[in-house]
Design a protein around this motif. Structure first.
Motif, short mmCIF file in Angstrom:
data_model
loop_
_atom_site.label_atom_id
_atom_site.label_comp_id
_atom_site.label_asym_id
_atom_site.label_seq_id
_atom_site.Cartn_x
_atom_site.Cartn_y
_atom_site.Cartn_z
N HIS B 147 0.78 -1.24 0.00
CA HIS B 147 0.00 0.00 0.00
C HIS B 147 0.81 1.29 0.00
N VAL B 148 2.10 1.20 -0.33
CA VAL B 148 2.89 2.43 -0.43
C VAL B 148 3.11 2.75 -1.91
N GLY B 149 2.75 3.96 -2.30
CA GLY B 149 3.02 4.42 -3.66
C GLY B 149 4.42 5.01 -3.73
N VAL B 150 5.15 4.71 -4.81
CA VAL B 150 6.50 5.25 -4.97
C VAL B 150 6.54 6.05 -6.27
N VAL B 151 7.04 7.26 -6.21
CA VAL B 151 7.20 8.07 -7.42
C VAL B 151 8.57 8.71 -7.41
N SER B 152 9.27 8.66 -8.57
CA SER B 152 10.68 9.00 -8.58
C SER B 152 11.13 9.49 -9.94
N ARG B 153 12.14 10.37 -9.94
CA ARG B 153 12.76 10.81 -11.19
C ARG B 153 13.88 9.89 -11.61
N SER B 154 14.22 8.92 -10.74
CA SER B 154 15.41 8.12 -10.98
C SER B 154 15.06 6.67 -11.27
N GLY B 208 13.12 12.74 -5.43
CA GLY B 208 13.41 13.79 -6.40
C GLY B 208 14.90 13.93 -6.60
N GLU B 209 15.27 14.89 -7.41
CA GLU B 209 16.68 15.21 -7.56
C GLU B 209 16.79 16.69 -7.92
N ILE B 210 18.03 17.18 -7.88
CA ILE B 210 18.27 18.59 -8.18
C ILE B 210 17.79 18.96 -9.58
N GLY B 211 17.52 20.24 -9.78
CA GLY B 211 17.13 20.75 -11.09
C GLY B 211 15.63 20.93 -11.23
N GLY B 212 15.24 22.03 -11.90
CA GLY B 212 13.83 22.28 -12.17
C GLY B 212 13.04 22.60 -10.91
N GLY B 213 11.72 22.64 -11.04
CA GLY B 213 10.89 23.02 -9.90
C GLY B 213 9.79 22.01 -9.62
N ALA B 214 9.93 20.78 -10.15
CA ALA B 214 8.84 19.80 -10.03
C ALA B 214 8.63 19.36 -8.58
N GLU B 215 9.70 19.30 -7.80
CA GLU B 215 9.56 18.88 -6.39
C GLU B 215 8.85 19.97 -5.59
N GLU B 216 9.14 21.24 -5.93
CA GLU B 216 8.47 22.34 -5.25
C GLU B 216 6.97 22.33 -5.58
N GLU B 217 6.64 22.05 -6.86
CA GLU B 217 5.22 21.95 -7.24
C GLU B 217 4.57 20.78 -6.51
N ALA B 235 18.02 13.59 -4.27
CA ALA B 235 19.39 13.24 -4.63
C ALA B 235 20.12 14.46 -5.17
N GLY B 236 21.40 14.56 -4.84
CA GLY B 236 22.22 15.64 -5.39
C GLY B 236 22.51 16.75 -4.39
N GLN B 237 22.41 16.42 -3.09
CA GLN B 237 22.71 17.43 -2.06
C GLN B 237 24.15 17.91 -2.16
N THR B 238 25.03 17.06 -2.70
CA THR B 238 26.45 17.41 -2.79
C THR B 238 26.87 17.81 -4.21
N ALA B 239 25.88 17.93 -5.11
CA ALA B 239 26.23 18.24 -6.50
C ALA B 239 26.64 19.70 -6.64
N PRO B 240 27.72 19.97 -7.40
CA PRO B 240 28.14 21.36 -7.59
C PRO B 240 27.17 22.10 -8.53
N PRO B 241 26.93 23.39 -8.31
CA PRO B 241 26.03 24.13 -9.18
C PRO B 241 26.55 24.23 -10.61
N GLY B 242 25.63 24.32 -11.56
CA GLY B 242 26.02 24.53 -12.96
C GLY B 242 26.48 23.29 -13.69
N ARG B 243 26.52 22.14 -12.99
CA ARG B 243 26.95 20.92 -13.67
C ARG B 243 25.76 19.98 -13.80
#
Lengths: 390, 290
Positions: B147-154, B208-217, B235-243
């Motif tokens: 009964h757990v729904g899973v939704v993911s970008r990965s 979710g992961e870094i980039g875009g605004g889908a997680e905020e929505e 995912a991507g808490q340690t990712a450098p910006p712009g990459r």
């Protein structure tokens, strides 16, 4: 894929976007020749894939031939440090020599794909020459946006709305709407992910020109943009990343000491995150692809072990239907073949995990197997601490 | 119940005679999905993986009642396959193809009429309703009915989450990979709407992961409308910006799309946001215990 300013401008011009006259130069003599052909004064501009060149001394006005020579000499071969290059800076290998133009107004315009609507969006502002993110944060009312229906393209009323919003009048208004329409056609035709003109210039004579141009093209569309693909400048990319892309590996160098090898981009990011949370620091992002084939793993090892910062390798493979014994065989072969001496912590999930663990432990090589991601991160920290103690 | 796919799914695989197409069509069928047809232009009349092959999706629908499409074709042809599925009026079409040009997705999304075919992907693992049907490339055996729904970008990170749940005896209603590209057919909010309306889904894991605004929505939707516990990881808490981190959509630009911003948005919407990807299963267990 990113382009140099001079490449971007040449492509935009093909779509009818007005640009200043200019020539690319790879030497001081070429710069001087370009200036005499264009007529003085000229602007000598460093060509690197990073913004903020002006502030770093990479853009100079030259009124005489001697000034052209001096400017070209100073910029070519210099390493520019801007807020987009990182502290190591970027070596300048080419220049754009451009005619000087009399500036009346500087504005901003760009096209991107708006991810929430899935459509192209034009962003424009009368505050040109500034960092648009700052403008958006501090004075959002100065930002104009228009979303384009991809089936219709940029409509004349949309171009007019932007031109009115930017305060254009008379001949400048007509030139401005033409400019915006041509820019959209270029954005679409080039499969660009971003086209940014900052500043868009209104000259004293009423012309509207792209004084600077940044174009990024969708990597997935390069197969049908051969003209763009041919413009790649590998000097602008890290040598590790160039090597990785040859093997269809997705790799990004970071500054830590834990080399990471993971299948899947999301899991690769999550692995970096857990390494950091455990108190260590990832040396890279590396996605070997969902399948993690023997070939990919060997190439990945080659890249990781050529990075002198790497002191330990963490492998995290969620195989699913992948057979872990086959993965273990590939790992052992690659480590032996390449003579990898780095300690390796490995976490894997899939079928035949127990057999795979035994193979790794009995190989006589420096493998530490881990049970789950948390255990893997803890083993990494333990091994690093052991190295420091030794 | 489950969402998107289930016992009522009648699957047509577009590109069924290719190596990948045949392999995954077989794996879906073996999992229990009702595979009814394949489509490969020019190969109509043949049989593949035990089902008839048709030249067009429209013909497959007419002859077999197919209602869900699975696209397994190379990137330059993916948008066309999606568009054909939309034109044939399938309920859902899924593609795992990686490297589809963004412009193709922009255009194909324009062809979907209101209430028309739902597009999932591209560049995603697909969708599975454990014990019922799978339309995707995920390993079926790591899943468990529940009964757990899973939704993911990965992709593989979703398997990680599912594995952590199943290990604790927590089953899943439906697991949906929406894909890591900048323009995708189905967004977080679309799937959350389905989970909100599904009586069989009691709680949700959002990855979710870094980039875009889908997680905020997604956070905004959760705050406003979702009355079910949500555990989230970004995912991507340690990712450098712009990459760009592997996925074409995973990039922090101009301070937008950061992990910190997304985590904060989800937290303030009442989600349990875990910092460590190893804690997704345990956090869900704690939320379910109440």
């Amino acid at each position: 894929m990113n382009l140099h300013e001079h490449q971007a401008k040449a492509l935009l011009a093909e779509y009818g976007v007005p640009i200043p006259r200019g020539k690319v130069a790879f030497s001081v003599d070429e710069a001087v020749a370009a200036a005499s052909e264009l007529g003085l004064p000229v602007v000598v501009k460093a060509q690197i894939h990073a913004g903020g060149r002006g502030k770093a001394g990479g853009v100079r006005l030259a009124r005489t031939e001697d000034e052209v020579r001096a400017a070209a000499d100073a910029i070519l071969g210099a390493t520019l440090v801007t807020k987009q290059t990182g502290p190591e800076g970027r070596l300048v290998r080419r220049l754009l020599v451009e005619e000087g133009v009399a500036i009346a107004r500087e504005l901003y315009v760009s096209f991107i794909i708006d991810r929430s609507t899935g459509r192209p969006m034009c962003i424009a502002s009368a505050a040109g020459g500034m960092d648009i993110e700052e403008v958006a944060a501090e004075t959002p009312e100065k930002i104009l946006t228009v979303t384009v229906d991809p089936a219709m393209g940029m409509q004349p009323f949309q171009a007019r709305r932007l031109a009115f919003g930017l305060g254009f009048e008379g001949q400048v208004f007509r030139n401005g709407t033409k400019f915006l329409t041509a820019l959209y056609r270029a954005f679409e035709g080039l499969d660009a992910s971003q086209v940014e003109i900052n500043p868009m210039l209104v000259t004293a004579g009423g012309d509207v020109l792209a004084l600077d141009a940044k174009v990024s093209v969708d990597d997935s569309a390069l197969f049908r943009q051969p003209q763009v693909a041919a413009l790649r400048d590998i000097h602008e990319e890290s040598p590790f990343e160039v090597e990785a892309s040859k093997h269809r590996l997705s790799y990004i160098k970071l500054d830590g000491s834990v080399g990471c090898m993971v299948n899947g981009a999301g899991l690769a990011m999550a692995t970096m995150d857990i390494v950091k949370l455990a108190g260590a620091s990832p040396a890279n992002f590396l996605d070997v692809g969902g399948g993690a084939s023997a070939d990919q793993i060997e190439n990945a090892f080659r890249i990781l072990s050529s990075d002198p910062e790497v002191r330990l390798v963490l492998i995290n493979i969620f195989g699913g239907i992948l057979r872990c014994d086959r993965l273990a065989r590939g790992l052992i072969d690659a480590v032996r073949k390449l003579g990898v001496t780095l300690p390796i912590v490995i976490r894997m999930e899939g079928t035949n995990v127990e057999l795979a663990r035994r193979m790794l432990e009995e190989s006589g090589l420096d493998f530490t197997t881990a049970d789950g991601m948390r255990d893997a991160a803890e083993q990494v920290v333990k091994r690093l601490a052991g190295q420091e103690a030794a | 119940m489950s969402v998107l796919v289930g016992n009522e799914t009648r699957l047509v695989v577009q590109g069924i005679t290719g190596r990948e197409g045949a392999f995954h069509a077989e794996a879906c069928r073996d999992y229990g999905t009702n595979l009814v047809a394949g489509v490969v232009p020019g190969k109509g009349g043949q049989t593949a993986v035990g089902v008839p092959v048709f030249d067009t999706v429209a013909e497959a629908v007419e002859k077999t009642g197919a209602n869900v499409g699975f696209v397994l074709v190379p990137p330059p042809f993916c948008a066309d396959a999606y568009a054909e599925a939309v034109d044939a009026g399938l309920d859902l079409v899924v593609s795992i193809t990686e490297g589809v040009p963004t412009r193709d997705m922009v255009r194909v999304m324009r062809t979907v009429p209101p209430g028309g075919t739902r597009i999932l992907g591209p560049n995603c693992p697909g969708v599975i309703s454990p014990g019922k049907a799978k339309v995707g490339i995920m390993p079926g055996f790591i899943h468990k009915e529940g009964h757990v729904g899973v939704v993911s970008r990965s992709g593989t990170l979703t398997y990680e989450a599912v594995h952590q749940l199943s290990e604790r005896g927590i089953g899943q209603s439906t697991c949906v990979g929406i894909g890591g590209d900048p323009v995708i057919g189905t967004q977080f909010v679309d799937v959350l709407e389905l989970f909100a309306a599904d009586d069989d889904t009691e709680a949700v894991i959002l990855i979710g992961e870094i980039g875009g605004g889908a997680e905020e929505e997604a956070a905004e939707f959760i705050r406003r409308e979702l009355r079910k516990p949500v555990v989230a990881f970004i995912a991507g808490q340690t990712a450098p910006p712009g990459r760009r981190m592997g996925h074409a959509g995973a990039i922090v630009m101009g301070g937008q799309g950061t992990a910190a911003g997304k985590m904060e948005a989800l937290r303030s919407a009442g989600c349990t946001v875990v910092e460590s990807p190893a804690e997704m299963g345990a956090a869900m267990e704690a939320r379910l215990r109440g």
